[in-house]
Scaffold this motif. Structure first.
Motif, short mmCIF file in Angstrom:
data_model
loop_
_atom_site.label_atom_id
_atom_site.label_comp_id
_atom_site.label_asym_id
_atom_site.label_seq_id
_atom_site.Cartn_x
_atom_site.Cartn_y
_atom_site.Cartn_z
N ASP A 327 0.85 -1.18 0.00
CA ASP A 327 0.00 0.00 0.00
C ASP A 327 0.89 1.23 0.00
O ASP A 327 2.05 1.15 0.39
N LYS A 328 0.31 2.31 -0.37
CA LYS A 328 1.09 3.55 -0.32
C LYS A 328 0.91 4.24 1.04
O LYS A 328 1.85 4.38 1.81
N THR A 329 -0.35 4.63 1.30
CA THR A 329 -0.60 5.52 2.42
C THR A 329 -0.24 4.87 3.74
O THR A 329 -0.80 3.83 4.11
N GLU A 386 -8.62 12.93 7.93
CA GLU A 386 -9.68 13.63 8.64
C GLU A 386 -9.12 14.66 9.63
O GLU A 386 -9.61 15.78 9.71
N PHE A 415 -17.25 6.66 4.68
CA PHE A 415 -16.27 6.50 3.60
C PHE A 415 -16.07 5.02 3.31
O PHE A 415 -16.01 4.21 4.21
N SER A 417 -13.62 2.57 0.47
CA SER A 417 -12.57 2.74 -0.53
C SER A 417 -13.05 2.38 -1.93
O SER A 417 -12.35 2.60 -2.90
N LYS A 438 -17.45 14.56 0.29
CA LYS A 438 -16.06 14.78 -0.13
C LYS A 438 -15.49 13.45 -0.60
O LYS A 438 -15.89 12.38 -0.14
N GLY A 439 -14.56 13.55 -1.56
CA GLY A 439 -13.96 12.33 -2.07
C GLY A 439 -13.07 12.61 -3.26
O GLY A 439 -12.76 13.77 -3.57
N ALA A 440 -12.66 11.52 -3.91
CA ALA A 440 -11.76 11.63 -5.05
C ALA A 440 -12.42 12.41 -6.18
O ALA A 440 -13.62 12.26 -6.41
N ARG A 476 -2.61 14.49 -2.37
CA ARG A 476 -3.87 13.75 -2.45
C ARG A 476 -4.97 14.80 -2.54
O ARG A 476 -5.04 15.72 -1.73
N THR A 535 -2.31 1.29 -4.75
CA THR A 535 -2.95 2.33 -3.96
C THR A 535 -4.33 2.68 -4.49
O THR A 535 -4.63 2.49 -5.67
N GLY A 536 -5.14 3.22 -3.61
CA GLY A 536 -6.44 3.71 -4.01
C GLY A 536 -6.35 5.14 -4.51
O GLY A 536 -7.31 5.70 -5.02
N ASP A 537 -5.15 5.71 -4.37
CA ASP A 537 -4.98 7.11 -4.72
C ASP A 537 -4.88 7.33 -6.23
O ASP A 537 -4.81 6.38 -7.01
N ARG A 586 -5.68 3.84 -8.11
CA ARG A 586 -7.14 3.77 -8.16
C ARG A 586 -7.63 2.33 -8.30
O ARG A 586 -8.49 2.03 -9.10
#
Ligand code: ATP
Length: 877
Positions: A327-329, A386, A415, A417, A438-440, A476, A535-537, A586
Motif C-alpha cells: 500500500d502507499k498511504t 480527517e 467512507f 474505498s 467529499k472524495g476523489a 492527495r 494504492t487507491g490514490d 485507483r
C-alpha cells in the motif's frame, strides 16, 4: 424471567447494566472483570509440565536403550547402566527445555496477536485487549472489526454485520437500535444485537456489552471451535518425512552393524547396546523441536522490530519473497497528512490563507464532513486525512463540534474505498437539510451539476486541470460538494444522496514519503525483490511518490496502471504485461486478488499488504499476507500471515532479511547435525567392515551425541546474518533443504571424519601407541567441534567472519572441549567413561588430526567462493 436484551430499549439495557454512554469507570471495570472473568473462550487443558517431561521418554529408541542398559546392569557393570541412564535423563531435560521454550515463544506470539477493542471508559475511547471487556462496557465498532463480545447496539450508522460464523447466513445483516418484540426471535433476526466473533462488514456503530467469554452465544457453542490445529511449516513437514526415512535407514544400518559384530563373536549384549546407542545418537529426534525454537525465537526477534508473525510458516517462507506489493498511504508514506493547498472560487491558495467564509460552503463542509474528534486537550483523534482537514477548519474558527451544534449530523454515508467518498447530512436552523460530500475528484466529477451557479462556477475541465496539477505535485486531492434538501432523502443511500451535487472546492493534502522507504526499496532491488505500489490514490499522485522513493526507476519505461485499465485486461493480458508495472493506482481492493494471482501464475512469490475488510482475500491468497497493525482492521489481521506493528514498508524488508537469516541458520544446524550423525555411523560401520575392534563404547557414542545435539548446535541459531544475505536472489520456495551441496557435504564430511578416526585407531593399536580408545573417542568429539566452527557459513571463511562474531558458539565449543578434557583427565570421570589420560603427544596428535576436518570444510568453501565469482550475475530487478 425478565425481558431479553433485544426486547429492551437501549435506556433499559443501560440501566440494567448500570452503565452510561460515558462507559464504566476504571475501578468498576476492574471489579466486574474480577467477577466475570476474562472475555475469552475457555481453552483446552494444556499438557502439564510433568507430562511434557515424561513424554521425552516415550521415544521408542530411548525405551529400548533404557531396557538394554538395565539388562546390562543386571549381569555386570552397574556404572554403565547408571551413566547411560544419566545421559538419557540429561537428553530428556534438553528436549524438555527445548519444547517448553518453543511452546512459550508460540504462546507469546499468540498473545501479541490478540485483538484489541475500542472501549469507552470514563468518557474516553481507549484501546484495550478484548479479553478485558466486561458487561456494561461501551464498545466502538468500525468496519472490519470482529465484534469482541455480545452487544446490545446503541448506535448503528449503516452498520452491517456478517454473522456467518454464528448463523451460517452469508449475507451481511443490516443492524438497528430499536427494541424488538418477542423473546422467541432467533439469533439471526435480533437486529439490535451484535454477537461475539461476527464481523462488521460495513458502517459504524456503538454497542453495550451484555455478555462476555463463555456466556456469549459463541461461547455456548465454543466446543465446536476449539481445535485450532497447529500448523506445521513446509520445512517442518518435509523434515518430518525426512526424519522418518532417516530413522529407518539408521535402524537398518544398526542392524547390520549388530549382525556383523555378532558374527565376529563380539559379546551380543555389548554389541546390542552399541547398536542401540548408535541409533539413538544418529536419529535426529531433536530436529522438529529445534526448528520450532529457531522459528519461534526468530519470530520473537522480529516482533522487537515491529513485524509480528501470526503464522509460523511465514518466518521461513519470507526468505523466498520475490515481489512486495505494498500500500502507499502509511506504509510507503508517513500518513501524516497536512493540507497544503485549497482551491475555491477559481483560486488556488495555501491552507494558511485567510479563507473568508462569505457566501461559500467550503469551510463548513470541511468542518462538518469530518470524522475526527477533539479530546478537549488539543489532541485531534481520527484518520490522518480527517484530522488534517479538521485542523484546517479549526484554524479558521470552524471547529467541527461548534459548527455541529448549529447543524447536527442526522445521517451519513461512511467512507469506503470503493466509492472513494463520504457524505454527511445535517439539519439546518430552518428545518431543512444539507448534505456535504467529499472524495476523489474522478469519483465525484460526474455527480456534479456544473456551470449553473453563475459565471464564477468552475467548469469540469477547470476542476480536473486544477486537481491534476495538485496531484502532479504529489498531493492527495479531495473534492468537496454540497446539496440542500427540503426533506431528508429516502433511503439514505449513495444512489439517492451522492448525485446532482454542487461543487464547493478542492483540498490538496501532502503525505510525505517515509524517510526509510527509499533505502528499503533500494535494498529490495539488490536482494532480487521487486517492490510495487498498490494504492487507491490517483495515478498522478501515486506516480510522483513512486518516483521519489525509487519504485519507478528514473528514466525507465516502467508503468503506472490504473484500476480501470486493469479491468479492461484479460487475465492472460495482465500476466503478460505485469512485469513492467510498478504502480497500480485507483485500484479497488478486489483487484488486488487479481494482481496476486497473475504474479503467482508467473511463478513469483508474493508478499502483499492490506488493511481493509476487502483486502482479506488477497492477503489470504498471497504467499505472505501482511496486515497493518495500526490502521488495519481485525478481519485483515486475521487473514494475514504477518502484522506490521508500525505499518512501515521498511519493516517488511527487515523481516525478509530476518527470514533469510533464520532459514540460513536452520540449514547450518541441519548441516552440522547430519555431518555429525553421518560421522558416527561411518565410524562404526567401517570399523566393522575393516574388522577393527568396536571403536567406541556405548557411553562414548551417547556422549558425543549429547555434545553435538546440545549447546554448539543451539548456538548456531545465534549466528549473525551473513554479509551477502540481501545481495543474493530469493531462495526458490520449493528448493530442498539439502540444496547447494548440503546432502553431499553431510555424506563426505562424515566419511572423512570416520577415516580420520579409524586411522588413529589403526596406528594407535598397531603402532602400540596405547590408549587407542580414548584417542578415538577424543578425535571423534573434537572433529565435531571443528566442524561446528566451519559450518558457520556456507561460503565465507571463519577467518573472515571472525572467531568472536558468534560468542555463544565460541563459548559452547570451548565448554565442550573443556568437558572432553575433564572426561580424559579427571579420575572420577575416567572411571565412568572408561578413559585413560593421554600424554601430551597423544593429545597433540588428536587435536592435529581433528582439525583436518575444519580445514577440509574451509577448503571446500574456498572453492565455492571461487566458483561463485566466476558465475556471478547482478540481480536484474
Ligand atoms: P493505500 O493504503 O492503498 O495507498 P489509499 O489511502 O491510497 O490507500 P483509500 O484510503 O482507499 O486509498 O483512498 C482512496 C481515495 O479515496 C483517495 O485517493 C481519496 O481520493 C479518497 N479518500 C480517502 N480518504 C478519504 C476520506 N476520509 N474522505 C473522503 N474521501 C477520501
Amino acid at each position: 424471567m425478565g425481558k431479553k436484551w433485544h426486547e429492551q430499549s437501549t435506556e433499559e439495557v443501560m440501566k440494567a447494566l448500570e452503565s452510561s454512554r460515558r462507559g464504566l469507570s476504571g475501578p468498576e471495570a476492574a471489579r466486574r472483570l474480577a467477577g466475570h472473568g476474562p472475555n475469552r473462550l475457555v481453552e483446552k487443558k494444556k499438557r502439564s509440565l510433568a507430562m511434557m517431561f515424561l513424554d521425552q521418554f516415550k521415544d521408542f529408541m530411548i525405551i529400548i536403550l533404557m531396557g538394554a542398559a538395565v539388562v546390562a546392569g543386571a549381569i555386570g557393570e552397574l556404572t554403565d547402566t547408571l551413566v547411560i541412564m544419566l545421559i538419557v535423563v540429561v537428553n530428556a531435560v534438553i528436549g524438555f527445555v527445548q519444547e517448553y521454550r518453543a511452546g512459550k515463544a508460540m504462546d507469546a506470539l499468540k498473545a501479541m496477536a490478540a485483538f484489541q477493542a475500542g472501549a469507552v471508559r470514563d468518557g474516553v475511547v481507549s484501546h484495550i485487549p478484548a479479553t478485558e471487556l466486561v458487561p456494561g462496557d461501551v464498545v466502538i465498532l468500525e468496519t472490519g472489526a470482529v465484534i469482541p463480545a455480545d452487544l446490545r447496539l446503541v448506535e448503528a450508522a449503516m452498520l452491517r454485520v456478517d454473522e456467518a460464523a454464528l448463523t451460517g447466513e452469508s449475507f451481511p445483516v443490516e443492524k438497528m437500535t430499536k427494541a424488538m418484540d418477542g423473546p422467541g426471535v432467533s439469533l439471526g433476526d435480533r437486529l439490535n444485537m451484535g454477537y461475539k466473533g461476527t464481523i462488521v462488514s460495513y458502517g459504524r456503530g456503538v454497542g453495550l456489552v451484555v455478555a462476555t467469554g463463555m456466556s456469549t452465544e459463541l461461547g455456548k457453542i465454543a466446543g465446536m471451535l476449539q481445535d485450532e490445529e497447529e500448523v506445521r511449516t513446509p520445512l517442518q513437514k518435509r523434515l518430518a518425512v525426512f526424519g522418518r526415512r532417516l530413522a529407518i535407514a539408521v535402524l537398518v544400518i544398526c542392524a547390520v552393524i549388530f549382525t556383523m559384530g555378532f558374527v565376529r563373536g563380539v559379546e551380543p549384549l555389548f554389541m546390542l547396546l552399541t547398536a542401540i546407542s548408535l541409533a539413538v545418537a544418529a536419529i535426529p529426534e531433536a530436529l522438529p523441536a529445534v526448528i520450532t525454537i529457531s522459528l519461534a525465537l526468530g519470530a520473537r526477534k522480529m516482533v522487537a522490530r515491529n513485524a509480528l508473525v501470526r503464522k509460523l510458516p511465514a518466518v521461513e517462507t519470507l526468505g523466498s519473497v520475490t515481489y512486495i506489493c505494498s500500500d502507499k498511504t502509511g506504509t510507503l508514506t508517513e500518513n501524516r497528512m497536512t493540507v497544503e493547498e485549497i482551491y475555491k472560487d477559481g483560486v488556488t491558495m495555501g491552507s494558511g490563507d485567510p479563507l473568508v467564509e462569505k457566501d461559500g460552503y467550503l469551510l463548513t463542509a470541511i468542518a462538518l464532513n469530518n470524522d475526527a474528534v477533539s479530546d478537549g486537550n488539543g489532541n485531534i483523534i481520527g484518520d490522518p486525512t480527517e484530522t488534517a482537514l479538521y485542523r484546517v477548519a479549526a484554524a479558521h474558527d470552524c471547529e467541527r463540534e461548534i459548527v455541529e451544534r448549529k447543524m447536527p449530523r442526522v445521517a451519513e454515508l461512511p467512507f469506503d474505498s470503493e466509492r472513494k467518498c463520504m457524505t454527511t447530512i445535517h439539519r439546518m436552523g430552518d428545518g431543512r437539510f444539507v448534505s456535504f460530500t467529499k472524495g476523489a475528484v474522478d469519483s465525484l466529477i460526474d455527480r456534479l451539476v456544473l456551470g449553473e451557479s453563475g459565471e464564477k462556477a468552475a467548469s469540469r475541465d477547470e476542476i480536473v486541470k486544477v486537481g491534476d496539477g495538485m496531484a502532479k505535485r504529489g498531493l492527495r486531492v479531495l473534492l468537496y460538494a454540497v446539496k440542500e434538501w427540503d426533506v431528508l432523502p429516502e433511503p439514505v443511500a449513495p444512489g439517492t444522496v451522492e448525485t446532482g451535487l454542487t461543487f464547493v472546492g478542492l483540498a490538496g493534502l501532502l503525505d510525505p514519503p517515509r524517510e526509510e522507504a527509499k533505502d528499503a526499496v533500494a535494498l529490495c532491488k539488490e536482494a532480487g525483490i521487486r517492490p510495487v505500489m498498490i494504492t487507491g490514490d490517483h495515478p498522478l499522485t501515486a506516480g510522483v511518490i513512486a518516483r521519489r522513493i525509487g519504485i519507478i526507476a528514473d528514466g525507465s519505461n516502467q508503468a503506472v496502471m490504473t484500476g480501470r485499465e486493469l479491468e479492461g485486461l484479460s487475465d492472460v493480458e495482465l500476466e503478460e504485461g505485469i512485469d513492467e508495472v510498478r504502480v497500480y493506482a485507483r485500484v479497488a481492493p478486489e483487484q488486488k486478488l487479481r494482481i496476486v494471482k497473475a504474479l503467482q501464475k508467473r511463478g513469483e512469490f508474493v508478499a502483499m499488504t492490506g488493511d481493509g475488510v476487502n483486502d482479506a482475500p488477497a492477503l489470504k491468497r498471497a504467499d505472505i499476507g501482511i496486515a497493518m497493525g495500526i490502521t488495519g482492521t481485525d478481519v485483515s489481521k486475521e487473514a494475514a500471515h504477518m502484522i506490521l506493528l508500525d505499518d512501515n514498508f521498511a519493516t517488511i524488508v527487515n523481516a525478509v532479511r530476518e527470514g533469510r537469516k533464520i532459514y540460513d541458520n536452520i540449514r547450518k544446524f541441519i548441516r552440522y547435525l547430519l555431518t555429525t550423525n553421518s560421522g558416527e555411523i561411518w565410524t562404526l560401520f567401517l570399523a566393522q567392515m575393516a574388522g577393527f575392534p568396536v571403536p567406541l563404547l556405548p557411553v562414548h557414542i551417547l556422549w558425543v551425541n549429547l555434545i553435538t545435539d546440545g549447546l554448539p548446535a543451539l548456538a548456531l541459531s545465534a549466528e549473525p546474518a551473513e554479509g551477502d544475505i540481501m545481495k543474493r536472489k530469493p531462495r526458490h520456495p520449493k528448493e530442498s533443504i539439502f540444496a547447494h551441496g548440503l546432502g553431499v557435504q553431510a555424506f563426505w564430511v562424515g566419511l572423512f571424519m570416520a577415516v580420520l578416526v579409524l586411522a588413529v585407531q589403526y596406528f594407535a593399536i598397531y603402532g602400540k601407541v596405547g590408549q587407542w580408545q580414548t584417542m578415538v573417542f577424543t578425535v571423534l568429539c573434537l572433529t565435531q567441534l571443528g566442524n561446528c566452527l566451519a559450518v558457520r557459513s556456507e561460503k565465507q571463511s571463519l577467518f573472515k567472519q571472525g572467531l568472536f562474531s558468534n560468542k555463544p558458539l565460541l563459548g559452547a565449543v570451548t565448554l565442550s572441549f573443556g568437558l572432553q578434557m575433564a572426561i580424559i583427565y579427571a579420575p572420577g570421570l575416567q572411571k565412568i567413561f572408561h578413559t585413560q589420560p593421554l600424554n601430551m603427544s597423544q593429545l597433540g596428535v588428536c587435536i592435529a588430526v581433528s582439525s583436518l576436518v575444519f580445514f577440509a570444510v574451509e577448503t571446500e568453501k574456498m572453492f565455492r567462493r571461487i566458483g561463485e565469482k566466476k558465475g556471478a550475475m547482478p540481480n536484474p530487478r
